[in-house]
Design an enzyme around this catalytic site. Structure first.
Site, short mmCIF file in Angstrom:
data_model
loop_
_atom_site.label_atom_id
_atom_site.label_comp_id
_atom_site.label_asym_id
_atom_site.label_seq_id
_atom_site.Cartn_x
_atom_site.Cartn_y
_atom_site.Cartn_z
N HIS A 67 0.83 -1.21 0.00
CA HIS A 67 0.00 0.00 0.00
C HIS A 67 0.87 1.26 0.00
O HIS A 67 0.66 2.18 -0.79
CB HIS A 67 -0.92 -0.03 1.22
CG HIS A 67 -1.82 1.16 1.33
ND1 HIS A 67 -3.12 1.14 0.89
CD2 HIS A 67 -1.60 2.41 1.82
CE1 HIS A 67 -3.66 2.33 1.11
NE2 HIS A 67 -2.76 3.11 1.68
N GLU A 68 1.86 1.29 0.89
CA GLU A 68 2.72 2.48 0.99
C GLU A 68 3.60 2.64 -0.25
O GLU A 68 3.90 3.76 -0.66
CB GLU A 68 3.57 2.42 2.26
CG GLU A 68 2.77 2.38 3.56
CD GLU A 68 1.72 3.46 3.68
OE1 GLU A 68 1.93 4.60 3.20
OE2 GLU A 68 0.64 3.18 4.25
N HIS A 71 1.76 4.57 -2.87
CA HIS A 71 1.91 6.01 -2.65
C HIS A 71 3.27 6.48 -3.15
O HIS A 71 3.39 7.50 -3.84
CB HIS A 71 1.81 6.35 -1.16
CG HIS A 71 0.45 6.23 -0.56
ND1 HIS A 71 -0.60 7.02 -0.95
CD2 HIS A 71 -0.01 5.43 0.42
CE1 HIS A 71 -1.67 6.69 -0.24
NE2 HIS A 71 -1.34 5.72 0.61
#
Length: 152
Positions: A67-68, A71
């Site tokens: 997920h990170e 980003h």
């Protein structure tokens, strides 16, 4: 798992899932409370909540890292990296990254224990349980009009 192992894990996941290197730092941050991890826009570093590893293990950490990294790579490329952006949501689906992490807050026991007062009638032994202490001189039994006394 320590910060060095986390750094290696993030670099490996970045190469396997995104075919792009992760050239910044990834580390545990014990001050994170309700979030699994965060991507820092200015330094491009990734912070991971150590509680996620303690509660759920390596699988949860891998999901948070994916997920990170979504980003991270979108921000580096100048694309929409925020949760509301279409590009971010599409990349999450493409790499099968979770949109949210599992709940990290464990339910704390109630600090203030609810106090209960138990009264009984002297004549008929009728029980009365109250949250608020009452004046036994002022009240009587509703069944036989006898005197009340405090048990606890």
């Amino acid at each position: 798992m320590d910060n060095e192992e986390l750094q290696q894990l993030v670099c490996r996941i970045s190469l396997e899932s995104f075919q792009k290197p992760f050239i910044h730092q990834a580390y545990f941050n014990g001050r994170l409370r309700s979030t699994g991890g965060r991507y820092l826009l200015q330094s491009h570093n990734i912070e991971i909540n150590p509680k996620a590893f303690e509660l759920y293990g390596i699988k949860e950490i891998q999901g948070i890292v994916l997920h990170e990294l979504c980003h991270y790579h979108l921000h580096i490329e100048g694309k929409g990296y925020q949760h509301r952006d279409k590009e971010f949501r599409e990349l999450l689906k493409k790499v099968k990254a979770p949109r949210f992490c599992s709940a990290l807050h464990t339910s704390k026991p109630s600090i203030k224990k609810q106090r209960r007062y138990t009264y009984t009638c002297v004549n008929c032994q009728q029980l009365y349980i109250r949250k608020i202490k009452m004046n036994v001189e002022k009240y009587c039994c509703s069944k036989c009009l006898g005197k009340l006394e405090l048990l606890k």
